[in-house]
Scaffold this active site. Structure first.
Site, PDB file in Angstrom:
ATOM      1  N   SER A 166       0.813  -1.224   0.000  1.00  0.00           N
ATOM      2  CA  SER A 166       0.000   0.000   0.000  1.00  0.00           C
ATOM      3  C   SER A 166       0.841   1.266   0.000  1.00  0.00           C
ATOM      4  CB  SER A 166      -0.956  -0.002   1.192  1.00  0.00           C
ATOM      5  OG  SER A 166      -0.247  -0.019   2.416  1.00  0.00           O
ATOM      6  N   ASP A 167       1.983   1.268   0.660  1.00  0.00           N
ATOM      7  CA  ASP A 167       2.833   2.455   0.709  1.00  0.00           C
ATOM      8  C   ASP A 167       3.195   2.950  -0.693  1.00  0.00           C
ATOM      9  OD1 ASP A 167       3.084   0.502   2.796  1.00  0.00           O
ATOM     10  OD2 ASP A 167       4.726   1.616   3.687  1.00  0.00           O
TER      11      ASP A 167
END
Length: 385
Positions: A166-167
């Site tokens: 997700s980062d």
């Protein structure tokens, strides 16, 4: 020898700045919008001057410092403070306007790594966001040469699996739209959509509109200790903030704009529903009991995204303004320390960890960057006409 008049003037100036430094960096709930904006501007100045005084710009290109510089440049755009601009310029020059520096393309890697061969790993490309912003301020082909070389090579590959955590949706997505704005090359927009669709296929939870941090955390294979879906706060903060940055630069007539708008709005509602009464978000969005303490980096990223949405008429102010106000109250009155340090930043990681120390002394460059992004957008929210 100084005259009495000179000593008086100098003393008056020193007293003025001493009093200014002691002014509160938050506004009471009953304050006007102008008073809230002024207090938030003081907070930005206090935080950024503290950070720059204690952290010279000779830092690596990696994501932790790249996120700080994303916030620092946003603070420059808001305030026009040349010291902020000079700090990011010095950092970019120190890193030769590059991320990972390997020049042999046959050795470029796209998985996790912190050495110079990991050129195609999104964490090592986040610096390109600030380089693009610096180029927008003062155009120079040298500033984008490496960013374009890396991203255009990446887009030439028959792969779409670059963003598998997700980062990466914060580190990588805005790079694509910023380079599109700089070049006009629509390949950036097409590949942006392809990369996000791949990310969605492995970690997006359609039932909630939130993201698992990566494929390891997808429910029901993985659960929190209480058997719930494990949505990491900062991981979802990266996505919401990244979507706001993308929508900022995405052309109004882009065929993918409805796709990103729908994703952003749905996620904003899901995030708002998880806010604590104290204005912060737990490190575990759907299971705060197993990580109950406040956390500032995820909270700041959520505030940035929500305030951007209100400011750009993408989110309803009546619905989301109270959420933003509570978040800023926590950030300005609890996370922000008297000396200008931003506390309650969860250390580098990928999930909520029960018992992990997160308190007033917990800080980090990326946490400061997240705070600056949030504070700048909150100022704009207060100063809306």
């Amino acid at each position: 020898m100084a005259t009495a008049a000179g000593r008086f003037i100098g003393g008056t100036i020193l007293l003025f700045f001493s009093v200014f430094a002691l002014l509160p960096t938050f506004a009471d709930d009953g304050a006007s919008a102008a008073e809230k904006a002024a207090a938030a501007r003081r907070a930005i100045d206090k935080v950024n001057r503290h950070w720059q005084k204690t952290h010279p710009p000779r830092a690596r290109y990696g994501w932790t410092d790249a996120v700080y510089h994303a916030g620092n440049i946003e603070a420059f755009f808001l305030t026009g403070d040349e010291a902020y601009l000079a700090h990011s310029l010095a950092w970019a020059e120190h890193n030769q306007w590059k991320g990972a520096k390997c020049d042999d393309r046959t050795k470029w890697k796209r998985v996790y790594g912190e050495t110079d061969e990991y050129v195609l790993f999104a964490d090592n490309q986040a610096c390109f966001q600030t380089y693009a912003d610096l180029n927008r301020i003062d155009p120079d082909p040298r500033k984008l040469r490496r960013a374009r070389e890396v991203m255009e090579h990446q887009m030439s590959l028959p792969l779409d699996d670059f963003w598998h955590w997700s980062d990466a949706l914060f580190m990588g997505m805005p790079v694509m739209t910023k380079l599109y704005k700089a070049t006009g090359d629509e390949t950036y927009l097409r590949k942006l959509r392809e990369y996000v669709e791949y990310a969605d296929s492995i970690m997006y939870d359609d039932a909630t509109g939130l993201y698992f941090r990566d494929a390891k955390y997808v429910w029901p294979k993985h659960k929190t200790p209480n058997g719930k879906k494990d949505f990491w706060s900062r991981g979802n903060g990266w996505v919401l903030a990244g979507l706001a940055k993308v929508l900022q630069d995405l052309p109004k007539d882009c065929e993918s704009r409805p796709f990103f708008l729908d994703k952003f709005r749905r996620m904003a509602r899901a995030v708002a529903a998880c806010q604590s009464p104290g204005g912060w978000w737990s490190r575990s969005l759907h299971d705060p009991e197993f990580a109950p303490r406040p956390e500032s980096s995820g909270t700041a990223l959520f505030l940035y995204g929500l305030a951007w949405g209100i400011n750009n008429d993408t989110l309803n102010g009546k619905e989301f303004r109270p959420v933003a106000e509570k978040a800023w109250k926590f950030l300005s009155q609890t996370a922000l320390q008297p000396d200008g340090m931003v506390g309650y930043v969860q250390p580098i990681g990928e999930r909520a960890i029960p018992g992990e120390r997160v308190d007033a002394k917990s800080t980090g460059s990326f946490g400061v960057g997240c705070f600056l992004l949030a504070a700048c957008e909150y100022v704009r929210l207060c100063e809306r006409r």
